[in-house]
Design an enzyme around this catalytic site. Structure first.
Site, short mmCIF file in Angstrom:
data_model
loop_
_atom_site.label_atom_id
_atom_site.label_comp_id
_atom_site.label_asym_id
_atom_site.label_seq_id
_atom_site.Cartn_x
_atom_site.Cartn_y
_atom_site.Cartn_z
N GLU A 129 0.83 -1.21 0.00
CA GLU A 129 0.00 0.00 0.00
C GLU A 129 0.86 1.26 0.00
O GLU A 129 0.60 2.20 -0.76
CB GLU A 129 -0.94 -0.03 1.20
N GLU B 53 -4.84 -8.69 2.83
CA GLU B 53 -5.89 -8.37 3.80
C GLU B 53 -7.11 -9.26 3.70
O GLU B 53 -7.66 -9.70 4.72
CB GLU B 53 -6.29 -6.89 3.63
#
Length: 266
Positions: free
Chosen positions: A120, A140
């Site tokens: 990210e 995730e």
């Protein structure tokens, strides 16, 4: 030059090198790291002598994502960082380049794990180099979580739609070669040499006119969501004034005189 126990800061010429420094935990994000990162971005932007930023990780790895236990702090030793995070609820997002974009170019030098929060943060950088043994991925969904670092917005704007959705929805790991093939990173180099390559790229940037570099970066991001007509109008408004600067005149003189230009940010 600042930094914290989990984020080191070093100056190499006109480049500021920020190093995620928690190798025993694969450089998982902690309060100390996030505060150090944000302060590093701000320091780079406020120092006109810095023309580029390199982000890397210590111990042969980049970042394995968020460490929830570390973010809770470590007794009194972590209180100063918790105070900073409480005082600015956006600080962790700014540190991860979700709610902050440095005006100087940011080059990522990746070795080893660059997963979850690491991937990210990577999307907030401008140029990306990785060692051939690096691993990428957004894990995730495998844990029933949501990648809140900006990936559901940014990833499909940076790589083809089908690859973005596959990465987001499968949570599988990607090799450096595959990450380069889909466009997530720009170059794959031998393991251990990503930082050297990133510094080499930074040196090329540092030799360019800083006003022009920063205006070009700003234009790319500002016009990304515009129509072509609006984008071209914005580009002209940003770019045309540069031709009247002393740096532009110096660039032309240096070319004519066959010498390196000496830019003064003027």
């Amino acid at each position: 030059m600042g930094g914290t126990e989990h984020l080191t800061v070093a100056r190499t010429g006109a480049t500021l090198v920020l190093t995620l420094n928690r190798p025993e935990a694969k450089n998982a994000l902690s309060s100390a790291m996030l505060v150090g990162l944000y302060d590093g971005w701000v320091a780079a932007d406020e120092d006109d002598g810095i023309r580029s930023i390199v982000l890397t990780g210590a111990g042969g790895t980049f970042c394995a994502g968020m460490d929830l236990k570390a973010l809770a702090g470590d007794g009194m030793a972590g209180e100063q960082y918790r105070d900073r995070l409480r005082a600015d609820p956006e600080l962790h997002w700014k540190a991860m380049l979700r709610h902050h974009r440095p005006r100087k170019p940011v080059i990522a030098a990746v070795e080893g794990h660059c997963v979850a929060g690491g991937t990210e943060i990577l999307q907030g950088t401008d140029i990306r180099v990785a060692g051939e043994g690096a691993t990428f991925g957004l894990f995730e969904v495998r844990r029933g979580l949501f990648p809140l670092g900006g990936s559901t917005v940014r990833l499909a704007r940076q790589i083809p739609h089908t690859h973005a959705l596959e990465m987001l929805l499968t949570g599988r790991p990607y090799t450096a070669e595959e990450a380069a093939r889909i466009g997530l990173i720009g170059q794959v180099v031998p393991d251990g040499s990503a930082l050297d390559k990133a510094l080499e790229i930074a040196e090329l940037i540092n030799g360019c006119g800083p006003l022009a570099v920063e205006a070009v970066k700003a234009s790319v991001y500002a016009t990304a969501g515009m129509t072509e007509a609006d984008g071209l109008k914005d580009e002209l408004a940003r770019g045309w004034p540069l031709f009247a600067t002393a740096d532009a005149k110096e660039g032309a003189r240096a070319f004519a005189e066959k010498r390196p230009p000496v830019f003064r940010r003027a």
